[in-house]
Every structure is written in C-alpha cells, then in structure tokens.
Write an enzyme that holds these catalytic residues in place. Sequence first.
Site: not given
Length: 192
Positions: A44, A130
């Site tokens: 995620h 990220h």
Amino acid sequence: MNPRPHFFFALRIPEETKLIMKEHIESLKQEIPFKRWVHHMDLHITLAFLGSAEQEKLNQAEKNVKEILNNEKAFNLRINKLGFFGKEDSPRVFWADTEKIEELIQIRERVYSACKKAGFVLETRAFKPHITLARKWMGQGEFQKDLLNIWHELQPEPLEFRAEEVVVYQTNLDKVPKYEPITIFPLQSEPF
C-alpha cells in the site's frame, strides 16, 4: 493480552499489481537479504498513520475523509524504482518508489488534514510516497546501492496502476497478511 490495533489511511494497490509485485519480491529476496519481507497483499501507500485510535476519533477522521474525497477522481501511478530509508550501508526500510504526481500529493494532503482535524497527532516528516517491501538489512556485508538497479531488470518499463481507493487499514500483528481493510473510500472513475 493482544496489543491494541493500529490504524492508517492508505492508497490501495490493485490486486493485479500486487500479484506482479509478488513475483518481483520473490526475485528480490534471492538478491537482497532483508530480515522481514512484506506479504504482497499488504502492499500500500500510506497517507496518514494514526496509531492506536479511540473509536470516536477514528469515526470522526473517516467522516472528514469521506467529505473531502467526495469528488476526488481515480488516477494513474507508476512504480519506477527501488529505494531505502536509514543508513546507506544498513537500511532499515526497503521500498518501491512511486512517482510523486500532483494527484497523489493532493489526496495525501487532504487525508492528512482531515485526520489532524479529527484530533490525531501525525508524523511531520515530508511526504515520500513509497510501497514498503522489506525491513532490516541482514546482509553479510554493507548494503550496496547498485543493488537497487535490479528493479530495471525485473521491470524495464515503470509498472503502472490505477489508484481507485483510499482505505482505512487495521493492523493485526498476529495474522498474515496483517493489514485488514476496515473502511473503503472509492475515488470517482472517469467515464469511458
């Protein structure tokens, strides 16, 4: 006694992208030794980490986020390289980078503000989008930055996916995968 679960808002990675990333993670494991690798279903992009949350505050954050995401549109993101946080010779977090595009920055700012408005004290570091892949370097020697170039062998072109949902995840440390979606906020799809 089970520790209290933590909660966070995140951009969901689509299932088909997670399956591609699963293959890449298996290849990366062979070349780059980290202690703990993230289960592919847990991939995620964190937008706001809340920690353990009182139900009332969590409900307020969800209400605020629902309001601010009401007219937000889905958008495309591209995973284009690898990176790390921590010491250069012994990184603590290993991640896949997503291009920092305006739509992502705006969604993050709106979700972050909505959570602060609900009374949460949030991390103040600059947003670095990220996807965490692994934690804690455990190689025999020092980490070599040229190991990051393996991404371009696995994925010569950036891996593009459609960001269509913001999700509230609950962390279940005793389960694998450990992030359970609690509430889903769909972003508007463009009509064809």
